[in-house]
Each structure stands twice: as structure tokens, then as C-alpha cells.
Motif scaffolding. Structure first.
Motif: not given
Length: 120
Positions: A7-34
């Protein structure tokens, strides 16, 4: 592996999933990404706090977090390295500068649709 460890590994995987999103392609995409990342981080912190400080079940917290992440997919912005969209295909390789009647200049970065060009 014990049930608690799984269960702890599952929680850590979910936290990783929450944080590991793709970087924005442009500065203009940064607002929505952030904005999306901030909300995902908030839910990850809630899940971690529930387990660490309140003694909640890690499996339940992982399920809670994954449900919140499903509501916040990282799709409201163009991601770095993503496949081009139809709008991207209309981008000009070099911007065009158009003189305006009032003496100003307009920089055009997208191709004008064919039906607009015919009407002029």
C-alpha cells in the motif's frame, strides 16, 4: 512484501504520478502547466498528510489521490516533445511582417486559411 508495504508503494507511485507531468512546450503553456501541477501537488500533500499525521490507510489515500489526479489530467497545455496539433501544422517556418494602414506592423506566425485569402 507485506500488505502495508504494498500500500505504501502504491501511495508513493501515486505521488510520483502527481508530480511527474510533462514540461510545457513554450512559455505560453507554463501558466496552465503550473496551475495543474499546483493542484496535483496539493492533493498529493493531502494524501501524504493523511497517512503520516492522521494514521489513514495508505491504500485508501492512494485511491483518493488517483481519483483526484483523474480530474486533473495534464492536457490543458502543449507538452514539450508532444506530437504537433493541427494548429501547429499551420505555423509558418518564418514569421511574416505585414504593414498595417495606420503605419504599424503585424507579425503573423500562422498561415492564413485558404478561404480568408480568397475573400481578399
Amino acid at each position: 512484501m507485506t500488505e502495508t508495504t504494498a500500500e505504501l508503494r502504491c501511495l508513493l507511485a501515486a505521488v510520483h504520478e502527481a508530480l511527474d507531468i510533462p514540461y510545457p512546450a513554450t512559455v505560453g503553456d507554463s501558466e496552465a502547466h503550473d496551475r495543474i501541477l499546483d493542484e496535483r501537488v496539493m492533493h498529493a500533500r493531502i494524501a501524504l498528510n493523511a497517512v503520516l499525521n492522521k494514521g489513514d490507510d495508505p491504500g485508501w489515500s492512494a485511491d483518493y489521490l488517483r481519483a483526484r489526479l483523474a480530474e486533473l489530467p495534464p492536457t490543458d497545455y502543449r507538452a514539450a516533445g508532444a506530437q504537433p496539433t493541427p494548429a501547429d501544422e499551420q505555423l509558418l517556418e518564418e514569421p511574416e511582417f505585414v504593414d498595417l494602414p495606420d503605419g504599424g506592423t503585424l507579425m503573423r506566425t500562422y498561415a492564413r486559411p485558404a478561404d480568408e485569402e480568397e475573400g481578399q
